[in-house]
Design a protein around this motif. Structure first.
Motif, PDB file in Angstrom:
ATOM      1  N   THR B 142       0.811  -1.212   0.000  1.00 43.71           N
ATOM      2  CA  THR B 142       0.000   0.000   0.000  1.00 43.71           C
ATOM      3  C   THR B 142       0.846   1.264   0.000  1.00 43.71           C
ATOM      4  O   THR B 142       0.335   2.343  -0.206  1.00 43.71           O
ATOM      5  N   ASP B 143       2.144   1.108   0.225  1.00 44.10           N
ATOM      6  CA  ASP B 143       2.938   2.323   0.396  1.00 44.10           C
ATOM      7  C   ASP B 143       3.592   2.817  -0.879  1.00 44.10           C
ATOM      8  O   ASP B 143       4.064   3.940  -0.925  1.00 44.10           O
ATOM      9  N   ILE B 144       3.636   1.993  -1.937  1.00 40.66           N
ATOM     10  CA  ILE B 144       4.180   2.480  -3.205  1.00 40.66           C
ATOM     11  C   ILE B 144       3.247   2.120  -4.343  1.00 40.66           C
ATOM     12  O   ILE B 144       2.546   1.108  -4.290  1.00 40.66           O
ATOM     13  N   PRO B 145       3.232   2.946  -5.382  1.00 37.81           N
ATOM     14  CA  PRO B 145       2.365   2.646  -6.524  1.00 37.81           C
ATOM     15  C   PRO B 145       2.901   1.485  -7.359  1.00 37.81           C
ATOM     16  O   PRO B 145       4.105   1.252  -7.417  1.00 37.81           O
ATOM     17  N   VAL B 146       1.982   0.782  -7.980  1.00 40.00           N
ATOM     18  CA  VAL B 146       2.308  -0.328  -8.863  1.00 40.00           C
ATOM     19  C   VAL B 146       1.634  -0.080 -10.208  1.00 40.00           C
ATOM     20  O   VAL B 146       0.513   0.411 -10.253  1.00 40.00           O
ATOM     21  N   VAL B 147       2.336  -0.366 -11.275  1.00 38.63           N
ATOM     22  CA  VAL B 147       1.753  -0.280 -12.609  1.00 38.63           C
ATOM     23  C   VAL B 147       1.891  -1.648 -13.259  1.00 38.63           C
ATOM     24  O   VAL B 147       2.947  -2.280 -13.174  1.00 38.63           O
ATOM     25  N   LEU B 148       0.826  -2.106 -13.892  1.00 37.11           N
ATOM     26  CA  LEU B 148       0.861  -3.410 -14.564  1.00 37.11           C
ATOM     27  C   LEU B 148       1.119  -3.215 -16.047  1.00 37.11           C
ATOM     28  O   LEU B 148       0.639  -2.249 -16.647  1.00 37.11           O
ATOM     29  N   VAL B 149       1.856  -4.126 -16.616  1.00 34.55           N
ATOM     30  CA  VAL B 149       2.165  -3.997 -18.029  1.00 34.55           C
ATOM     31  C   VAL B 149       2.014  -5.354 -18.693  1.00 34.55           C
ATOM     32  O   VAL B 149       2.293  -6.390 -18.082  1.00 34.55           O
ATOM     33  N   ASP B 150       1.511  -5.345 -19.897  1.00 30.75           N
ATOM     34  CA  ASP B 150       1.334  -6.537 -20.730  1.00 30.75           C
ATOM     35  C   ASP B 150       0.144  -7.385 -20.317  1.00 30.75           C
ATOM     36  O   ASP B 150      -0.533  -7.947 -21.170  1.00 30.75           O
ATOM     37  N   ARG B 151      -0.075  -7.503 -19.003  1.00 32.60           N
ATOM     38  CA  ARG B 151      -1.176  -8.342 -18.539  1.00 32.60           C
ATOM     39  C   ARG B 151      -1.961  -7.632 -17.457  1.00 32.60           C
ATOM     40  O   ARG B 151      -1.375  -6.981 -16.601  1.00 32.60           O
ATOM     41  N   PRO B 152      -3.261  -7.794 -17.467  1.00 30.23           N
ATOM     42  CA  PRO B 152      -4.067  -7.177 -16.411  1.00 30.23           C
ATOM     43  C   PRO B 152      -4.048  -8.067 -15.181  1.00 30.23           C
ATOM     44  O   PRO B 152      -3.636  -9.220 -15.237  1.00 30.23           O
ATOM     45  N   SER B 153      -4.463  -7.513 -14.065  1.00 31.87           N
ATOM     46  CA  SER B 153      -4.675  -8.316 -12.875  1.00 31.87           C
ATOM     47  C   SER B 153      -5.996  -7.853 -12.296  1.00 31.87           C
ATOM     48  O   SER B 153      -6.044  -6.900 -11.528  1.00 31.87           O
ATOM     49  N   PRO B 154      -7.061  -8.529 -12.704  1.00 27.89           N
ATOM     50  CA  PRO B 154      -8.404  -8.051 -12.347  1.00 27.89           C
ATOM     51  C   PRO B 154      -8.514  -7.909 -10.835  1.00 27.89           C
ATOM     52  O   PRO B 154      -8.076  -8.769 -10.093  1.00 27.89           O
ATOM     53  N   GLY B 155      -9.066  -6.819 -10.416  1.00 32.19           N
ATOM     54  CA  GLY B 155      -9.245  -6.613  -8.987  1.00 32.19           C
ATOM     55  C   GLY B 155      -8.128  -5.823  -8.346  1.00 32.19           C
ATOM     56  O   GLY B 155      -8.269  -5.354  -7.232  1.00 32.19           O
ATOM     57  N   LEU B 156      -7.037  -5.676  -9.048  1.00 30.28           N
ATOM     58  CA  LEU B 156      -5.945  -4.868  -8.505  1.00 30.28           C
ATOM     59  C   LEU B 156      -6.109  -3.458  -9.051  1.00 30.28           C
ATOM     60  O   LEU B 156      -6.041  -3.248 -10.266  1.00 30.28           O
ATOM     61  N   PRO B 157      -6.330  -2.482  -8.170  1.00 33.43           N
ATOM     62  CA  PRO B 157      -6.620  -1.131  -8.659  1.00 33.43           C
ATOM     63  C   PRO B 157      -5.346  -0.413  -9.053  1.00 33.43           C
ATOM     64  O   PRO B 157      -4.866   0.454  -8.340  1.00 33.43           O
ATOM     65  N   ALA B 158      -4.770  -0.776 -10.207  1.00 31.87           N
ATOM     66  CA  ALA B 158      -3.508  -0.180 -10.639  1.00 31.87           C
ATOM     67  C   ALA B 158      -3.593   0.226 -12.100  1.00 31.87           C
ATOM     68  O   ALA B 158      -4.337  -0.378 -12.880  1.00 31.87           O
ATOM     69  N   ASP B 159      -2.852   1.255 -12.457  1.00 35.85           N
ATOM     70  CA  ASP B 159      -2.746   1.615 -13.866  1.00 35.85           C
ATOM     71  C   ASP B 159      -2.263   0.397 -14.640  1.00 35.85           C
ATOM     72  O   ASP B 159      -1.416  -0.359 -14.164  1.00 35.85           O
ATOM     73  N   THR B 160      -2.792   0.213 -15.829  1.00 33.60           N
ATOM     74  CA  THR B 160      -2.458  -0.973 -16.611  1.00 33.60           C
ATOM     75  C   THR B 160      -2.155  -0.589 -18.054  1.00 33.60           C
ATOM     76  O   THR B 160      -2.897   0.174 -18.669  1.00 33.60           O
ATOM     77  N   ILE B 161      -1.058  -1.117 -18.572  1.00 33.81           N
ATOM     78  CA  ILE B 161      -0.674  -0.869 -19.956  1.00 33.81           C
ATOM     79  C   ILE B 161      -0.802  -2.177 -20.730  1.00 33.81           C
ATOM     80  O   ILE B 161      -0.136  -3.162 -20.401  1.00 33.81           O
ATOM     81  N   LEU B 162      -1.669  -2.168 -21.735  1.00 31.25           N
ATOM     82  CA  LEU B 162      -1.936  -3.408 -22.464  1.00 31.25           C
ATOM     83  C   LEU B 162      -1.856  -3.176 -23.954  1.00 31.25           C
ATOM     84  O   LEU B 162      -2.213  -2.099 -24.455  1.00 31.25           O
ATOM     85  N   ALA B 163      -1.406  -4.194 -24.672  1.00 30.91           N
ATOM     86  CA  ALA B 163      -1.536  -4.163 -26.124  1.00 30.91           C
ATOM     87  C   ALA B 163      -2.986  -4.475 -26.470  1.00 30.91           C
ATOM     88  O   ALA B 163      -3.703  -5.092 -25.684  1.00 30.91           O
ATOM     89  N   THR B 164      -3.423  -4.035 -27.632  1.00 32.46           N
ATOM     90  CA  THR B 164      -4.791  -4.327 -28.074  1.00 32.46           C
ATOM     91  C   THR B 164      -4.819  -5.756 -28.595  1.00 32.46           C
ATOM     92  O   THR B 164      -4.908  -6.004 -29.804  1.00 32.46           O
ATOM     93  N   ASN B 165      -4.758  -6.697 -27.656  1.00 28.85           N
ATOM     94  CA  ASN B 165      -4.633  -8.107 -28.018  1.00 28.85           C
ATOM     95  C   ASN B 165      -5.827  -8.613 -28.821  1.00 28.85           C
ATOM     96  O   ASN B 165      -5.665  -9.257 -29.852  1.00 28.85           O
ATOM     97  N   THR B 166      -7.008  -8.295 -28.327  1.00 26.35           N
ATOM     98  CA  THR B 166      -8.202  -8.804 -28.997  1.00 26.35           C
ATOM     99  C   THR B 166      -8.341  -8.209 -30.392  1.00 26.35           C
ATOM    100  O   THR B 166      -8.519  -8.921 -31.377  1.00 26.35           O
TER     101      THR B 166
END
Lengths: 332, 332
Positions: B142-166
């Motif tokens: 909770t003390d540092i921000p997290v950013v997700l890349v390439d894959r989402p993690s549903p339920g984790l309230p973090a900025d997410t960077i994804l390719a337009t896979n679909t």
DNA sequence: ATGAAAGCGCTAACAA
DNA sequence: TTGTTAGCGCTTTCAT
């Protein structure tokens, strides 16, 4: 995203109702703590999610280790540097050492900047693939050990991990000589970086040993490979000094429809080299082993090993895939 | 290798004959120092080779920044992770932030270990390509921000960077449908990681939109691609869900001499894809842009940006190289 | 076996 | 504008 500040040893001590020093002892695994106190401390650590602050600890500790090393490579996105980096990070991580890394792009100025950045963060040591001939800024790093990888830096008294560039090139050229080739071209800037110079040496001595003249060496671009093929007396075989040149050569050979007629051996393996038609024969380096070796050497120095600089030679491996086994045209 | 200990501000202060705090002011560029004193300090800094101790400074400073972030990717040696890592490191370095990185190998346990290692070193934030479905250890950060890349993690309230896979997979399949293909196989484990599931969705909807049945999807290995080709009703076109599978498919097609008869589009570009014959048509991701975006997003959060989690969609790009443009066999 | 006090290198808050 | 003091989170040293 928001979130509270991290608990400190003081917080743990208050929660466990022991002194701060007792917490320190438990966290550092010192055996001289009564089991019941230790249990209370562990419980407090769990409930508060306490994590020790490595930075604060290193500040006071006698050994002064951040358990962090710095890695400077040419291009972290390239296959060679990436494999090197991964091996270093894995080997270091086994000993609970983490890696800061950056790309120098062969730019000495960038190398300096990164060195400064890692030094300010008190990296315990550095692994460097030197850019350019002048590493005097590394020489002024007297407080932490430095290990060189991939390229030597003459005059810098540091452990050095090198591929057997000269022997590898020698093997490659001898391989084609043994097939009967006599006009073998070298593609690469033989005045450039040390690795390429070493490969050129291997090329030359292989030819000299066989009493065969060298085809005038040529520069970098695809256009140059084409010029070579389009010249008055094109070679029957080509040796390229690194993987980018190998790919350029493949393109040029395709363009002239000569990819099944002229032999090619490249230094450096590259992904999908075996998928091409013909497969590309290469002198493969072993970047994973180079990285492991570099990491081990550096960690040994960090752990206080003294003695003169060491040289580690990592063997190369000729991988026959077809392009290097093309024979010369039957005598004419 | 040996070497003295580093000078501190105290040493500089003594040499420059000013107070320690004046040195601090000069080093930190505070303007309120008389020019002559500043000059003396600079001279002392030079002559002693003084470098500030970022760790000690961060310990006392109000903002508590180490100017270091952690990056967790699947495989730092692979082309995708390596490109991502390099872009992140470059973007961070522009802002004087350095990167600690490690490979998770899709192993949640390894991911935890690295998270702990980076956390102990007080990384200011984390960029993670999550392995597996469960990121609860990230939620407890909770003390540092997290950013997700390439894959989402549903339920984790973090900025997410994804390719337009679909959308990218949809494009690829539509591309082959437009050429007249009706039996298009999907090669990939559609029950596996989220990215592959998304690509499978794109594949399915493209077929559904065209009213065409899906060929039963298949698993990972080369053997599977071969089984597909050797089956009773082989496809006229193949879509592969990532670059390792694409290479497997190329091998299988070669083995059966079908590489000029069956169309192939792969997700992920890979080195030398254009050198194959035919060149391999791919849905290319833009890992450099994904990395830059991730770094910027994380640094914004570190700088205090609040607000709900953001999603950044990085477009993919269909690159036509030949294999995807092979037409189906004329009706029969 | 446990704790109190000092101090690592640096900056914040305050004083001169 | 410059210096003094306190203290960040932790480990050391020394006392109990």
């Amino acid at each position: 995203m928001a979130g509270g500040s991290r608990p400190t040893m003081k917080d743990v001590a208050r929660t466990a109702r022991v002194s701060l020093k007792t917490v320190s002892r438990v966290v550092n695994g010192e055996p001289t703590v009564a089991p019941d106190l230790a249990a209370r401390v562990h419980a407090a650590v769990e409930s508060l999610h306490y994590r020790p602050h490595l930075g604060a600890s290193m500040l006071r500790r006698n050994d002064r280790r951040t358990r962090t090393i710095g890695v400077l490579l040419a291009d972290l996105a390239g296959p060679f540097s990436a494999a090197l980096h991964r091996a270093i990070a894995d080997e270091a991580s086994l000993r609970d050492v983490q890696v800061l890394a950056g790309s120098t792009d062969e730019d000495p100025h960038r190398e300096r900047e990164l060195t400064a950045a890692f030094t300010q963060r008190h990296a315990d040591g550095l692994i460097v693939a030197p850019s350019g001939p002048d590493q005097c800024h590394l020489r002024s790093l007297t407080d932490i050990p430095v290990v060189l990888v991939d390229r030597p830096s003459p005059g810098l008294p540091a452990d050095t991990i090198l591929a057997t560039n000269t022997a590898g090139a020698h093997d490659a050229v001898r391989h084609m000589l043994a097939r009967g080739h006599r006009r073998i071209a070298f593609l690469g800037d033989h005045d450039g970086v040390a690795t390429v110079r070493d490969r050129y040496r291997g090329y030359l001595t292989a030819l000299t040993d066989a009493g065969v003249p060298a085809v005038e060496p040529l520069g970098w671009a695809e256009a140059t490979a084409l010029a070579l093929l389009d010249g008055p007396t094109p070679p029957t075989a080509i040796f390229t000094a690194h993987h980018l040149l190998t790919i350029d050569a493949v393109r040029a050979l395709r363009l002239r429809g000569l990819h099944r007629r002229i032999a090619l051996v490249g230094f450096d393996d590259f992904p999908a080299a075996d998928l091409l038609d013909p497969g590309i024969t290469v002198v493969a380096q072993d970047p994973a082993r180079m990285g492991r070796t570099a990491a081990r050497a550096l960690l040994e120095r960090i752990d206080g090993m003294t003695g003169p600089p060491r040289e580690f030679w990592i063997p190369t491996n000729l991988i026959r895939r077809g392009s290097g086994e093309i024979p010369p045209p039957v005598a004419g």
